[in-house]
Enzyme design. Structure first.
Site, PDB file in Angstrom:
ATOM      1  N   SER A  30       0.824  -1.214   0.000  1.00 46.63           N
ATOM      2  CA  SER A  30       0.000   0.000   0.000  1.00 46.63           C
ATOM      3  C   SER A  30       0.854   1.259   0.000  1.00 46.63           C
ATOM      4  O   SER A  30       1.721   1.441   0.857  1.00 46.63           O
ATOM      5  CB  SER A  30      -0.905   0.028   1.239  1.00 46.63           C
ATOM      6  OG  SER A  30      -1.815  -1.039   1.227  1.00 46.63           O
ATOM      7  N   HIS A  61      -3.489   0.276  -4.151  1.00 47.01           N
ATOM      8  CA  HIS A  61      -2.923  -0.795  -4.974  1.00 47.01           C
ATOM      9  C   HIS A  61      -3.378  -0.575  -6.418  1.00 47.01           C
ATOM     10  O   HIS A  61      -4.556  -0.741  -6.736  1.00 47.01           O
ATOM     11  CB  HIS A  61      -3.383  -2.169  -4.471  1.00 47.01           C
ATOM     12  CG  HIS A  61      -2.824  -2.530  -3.137  1.00 47.01           C
ATOM     13  ND1 HIS A  61      -1.835  -3.482  -2.986  1.00 47.01           N
ATOM     14  CD2 HIS A  61      -3.096  -2.069  -1.893  1.00 47.01           C
ATOM     15  CE1 HIS A  61      -1.534  -3.595  -1.703  1.00 47.01           C
ATOM     16  NE2 HIS A  61      -2.290  -2.748  -1.030  1.00 47.01           N
ATOM     17  N   HIS A  83      -5.056  -9.994  -0.826  1.00 47.54           N
ATOM     18  CA  HIS A  83      -5.085 -10.289   0.604  1.00 47.54           C
ATOM     19  C   HIS A  83      -6.142 -11.352   0.903  1.00 47.54           C
ATOM     20  O   HIS A  83      -7.201 -11.387   0.266  1.00 47.54           O
ATOM     21  CB  HIS A  83      -5.414  -9.033   1.407  1.00 47.54           C
ATOM     22  CG  HIS A  83      -4.505  -7.871   1.122  1.00 47.54           C
ATOM     23  ND1 HIS A  83      -4.675  -7.060   0.016  1.00 47.54           N
ATOM     24  CD2 HIS A  83      -3.421  -7.388   1.798  1.00 47.54           C
ATOM     25  CE1 HIS A  83      -3.734  -6.116   0.022  1.00 47.54           C
ATOM     26  NE2 HIS A  83      -2.961  -6.300   1.082  1.00 47.54           N
ATOM     27  N   TYR A  85      -8.080 -11.397   3.402  1.00 50.37           N
ATOM     28  CA  TYR A  85      -9.310 -10.791   3.903  1.00 50.37           C
ATOM     29  C   TYR A  85     -10.239 -10.309   2.789  1.00 50.37           C
ATOM     30  O   TYR A  85     -11.418 -10.055   3.031  1.00 50.37           O
ATOM     31  CB  TYR A  85      -9.000  -9.633   4.866  1.00 50.37           C
ATOM     32  CG  TYR A  85      -8.332  -8.430   4.246  1.00 50.37           C
ATOM     33  CD1 TYR A  85      -9.019  -7.540   3.426  1.00 50.37           C
ATOM     34  CD2 TYR A  85      -6.990  -8.165   4.499  1.00 50.37           C
ATOM     35  CE1 TYR A  85      -8.403  -6.434   2.857  1.00 50.37           C
ATOM     36  CE2 TYR A  85      -6.356  -7.059   3.950  1.00 50.37           C
ATOM     37  CZ  TYR A  85      -7.065  -6.198   3.133  1.00 50.37           C
ATOM     38  OH  TYR A  85      -6.433  -5.113   2.578  1.00 50.37           O
ATOM     39  N   GLU A  86      -9.708 -10.185   1.565  1.00 52.73           N
ATOM     40  CA  GLU A  86     -10.564  -9.791   0.446  1.00 52.73           C
ATOM     41  C   GLU A  86     -11.456 -10.932  -0.032  1.00 52.73           C
ATOM     42  O   GLU A  86     -12.346 -10.724  -0.857  1.00 52.73           O
ATOM     43  CB  GLU A  86      -9.710  -9.311  -0.725  1.00 52.73           C
ATOM     44  CG  GLU A  86      -8.938  -8.036  -0.464  1.00 52.73           C
ATOM     45  CD  GLU A  86      -8.065  -7.651  -1.642  1.00 52.73           C
ATOM     46  OE1 GLU A  86      -8.595  -7.071  -2.611  1.00 52.73           O
ATOM     47  OE2 GLU A  86      -6.853  -7.949  -1.604  1.00 52.73           O
ATOM     48  N   ALA A 113       3.306  -2.177   3.964  1.00 57.79           N
ATOM     49  CA  ALA A 113       3.058  -1.152   4.964  1.00 57.79           C
ATOM     50  C   ALA A 113       2.413  -1.856   6.155  1.00 57.79           C
ATOM     51  O   ALA A 113       1.457  -2.606   5.979  1.00 57.79           O
ATOM     52  CB  ALA A 113       2.133  -0.081   4.408  1.00 57.79           C
ATOM     53  N   MET A 211      -1.151  -7.504   7.126  1.00 56.74           N
ATOM     54  CA  MET A 211      -2.149  -8.396   6.536  1.00 56.74           C
ATOM     55  C   MET A 211      -1.695  -8.979   5.204  1.00 56.74           C
ATOM     56  O   MET A 211      -2.513  -9.351   4.371  1.00 56.74           O
ATOM     57  CB  MET A 211      -3.469  -7.631   6.370  1.00 56.74           C
ATOM     58  CG  MET A 211      -3.997  -7.047   7.671  1.00 56.74           C
ATOM     59  SD  MET A 211      -5.434  -5.974   7.419  1.00 56.74           S
ATOM     60  CE  MET A 211      -5.560  -5.194   9.040  1.00 56.74           C
ATOM     61  N   SER A 212      -0.372  -9.074   4.994  1.00 57.13           N
ATOM     62  CA  SER A 212       0.128  -9.551   3.704  1.00 57.13           C
ATOM     63  C   SER A 212       1.488 -10.213   3.871  1.00 57.13           C
ATOM     64  O   SER A 212       1.869 -10.592   4.973  1.00 57.13           O
ATOM     65  CB  SER A 212       0.259  -8.352   2.735  1.00 57.13           C
ATOM     66  OG  SER A 212       1.278  -7.466   3.178  1.00 57.13           O
ATOM     67  N   ASN A 235       2.478   2.896  11.290  1.00 51.85           N
ATOM     68  CA  ASN A 235       1.763   3.274  12.507  1.00 51.85           C
ATOM     69  C   ASN A 235       2.177   2.308  13.609  1.00 51.85           C
ATOM     70  O   ASN A 235       2.666   1.211  13.322  1.00 51.85           O
ATOM     71  CB  ASN A 235       0.243   3.192  12.287  1.00 51.85           C
ATOM     72  CG  ASN A 235      -0.199   1.819  11.812  1.00 51.85           C
ATOM     73  OD1 ASN A 235      -0.119   1.513  10.617  1.00 51.85           O
ATOM     74  ND2 ASN A 235      -0.633   0.976  12.731  1.00 51.85           N
ATOM     75  N   HIS A 247      -7.093   3.359   7.264  1.00 52.06           N
ATOM     76  CA  HIS A 247      -6.304   2.957   6.102  1.00 52.06           C
ATOM     77  C   HIS A 247      -5.704   4.177   5.406  1.00 52.06           C
ATOM     78  O   HIS A 247      -4.586   4.117   4.875  1.00 52.06           O
ATOM     79  CB  HIS A 247      -7.164   2.159   5.117  1.00 52.06           C
ATOM     80  CG  HIS A 247      -6.399   1.622   3.958  1.00 52.06           C
ATOM     81  ND1 HIS A 247      -5.394   0.692   4.086  1.00 52.06           N
ATOM     82  CD2 HIS A 247      -6.471   1.917   2.623  1.00 52.06           C
ATOM     83  CE1 HIS A 247      -4.887   0.408   2.901  1.00 52.06           C
ATOM     84  NE2 HIS A 247      -5.509   1.149   1.996  1.00 52.06           N
TER      85      HIS A 247
END
Length: 277
Positions: A30, A61, A83, A85-86, A113, A211-212, A235, A247
């Site tokens: 990202s 993306h 991802h 989660y998608e 990120a 998450m990746s 963060n 996000h």
């Protein structure tokens, strides 16, 4: 049609547009897509044009495959990733790495990120990934194995190449860029972790969480693709920061920090062939 056949069709389509086999592939997280701005001899292939290729749905993306050169190094950049989660299956999440294998690419740099857990970190830091924790109960290698990609029971003792990590450290020192090292944990998402979850991962030895990255790393190790992972700390994780996550904040900080990351990766790529990297 088998999974191998689908990947082969994707690879065959991409190969027709490439002037030569890339020396290295880069997966961009990202807000980190600017690396391609320095490419010469650029060829852009939208993901939507590639047979069987997944389509990214996440802001930040771009969804393009970008070929280009940096000096004498041919690079294939995946500008956008997928991802779990998608709703993608794990094999789809790591689909680009299977394609790399059939394109004959032997090296990969994977970026992301992510949130910092190590309290010595701060937003804007770059972390060279030394190892990973897969906190999910699934991974891309589950199911029937195809030996044309890799062995049934692959080793994970060095998923991130020590040689490439040493090279990244050396390049960062030459550039005057400070880098950290640590363990990256894969979290399912899409919600940001709770403070209790972060305390658990902290005790497990995690320095950063996102998450990746881990699915791609697993397939790369399985397929014999030498890998370097670099995380951009955008963060601090829940319970280690003030305020709530967004996000937009992640993408904004990734873009703000991307100059350091781009400089580091571009310098490494420029010398990839000549230095024996």
């Amino acid at each position: 049609m088998t999974f191998y056949d689908r990947v082969k069709e994707s690879a065959d389509y991409i190969r027709k547009s490439l002037p030569r086999t890339p020396d290295v592939a880069v997966i961009l997280g990202s807000g980190l897509g600017k690396i391609v701005d320095a490419f010469e001899e650029k060829v852009v292939i939208p993901y939507r044009e590639i047979p069987h290729f997944p389509q990214s749905t996440v802001a930040g993306h771009a969804g393009n495959l970008v070929y280009g050169t940096l000096g004498s190094t041919a690079v294939l950049a995946f500008q956008g990733r997928f991802h779990y989660y998608e709703g993608f299956a794990m094999k789809e999440v790591a689909y680009p790495v299977y394609v790399m294998k059939l394109l004959g690419i032997g090296s990969m740099i994977v970026t992301n990120a992510c949130g910092g857990i190590n309290q010595d970190f701060q937003p804007g830091d770059l972390m060279i990934i030394d190892d990973f924790i897969n906190s999910l109960s699934v991974n891309p290698l589950m199911g029937e194995n195809d030996e044309r990609f890799g062995p049934r029971f692959p080793d994970m003792s060095e998923p991130y190449s020590r040689r490439l990590r040493d090279k990244a450290d050396e390049t960062a020192r030459e550039l005057g860029i400070e880098v950290k090292h640590g363990v990256y944990t894969l979290f399912q998402g899409p919600y940001y972790e709770s403070a209790a979850e972060i305390r658990m991962y902290q005790r497990a030895g995690s320095d950063a969480i996102g998450m990746s990255t881990v699915p791609e790393t697993i397939v790369a190790a399985y397929a014999g693709i030498e890998t370097l992972g670099i995380a951009c700390i955008t963060n601090m994780a829940t319970g280690l920061r003030t305020g709530k996550h967004s996000h937009a904040e992640v993408v904004a900080m990734a873009e703000q920090s991307s100059q350091k990351l781009c400089t580091l990766i571009e310098t490494m790529l420029l010398h990839w062939v000549g230095s024996g990297c």
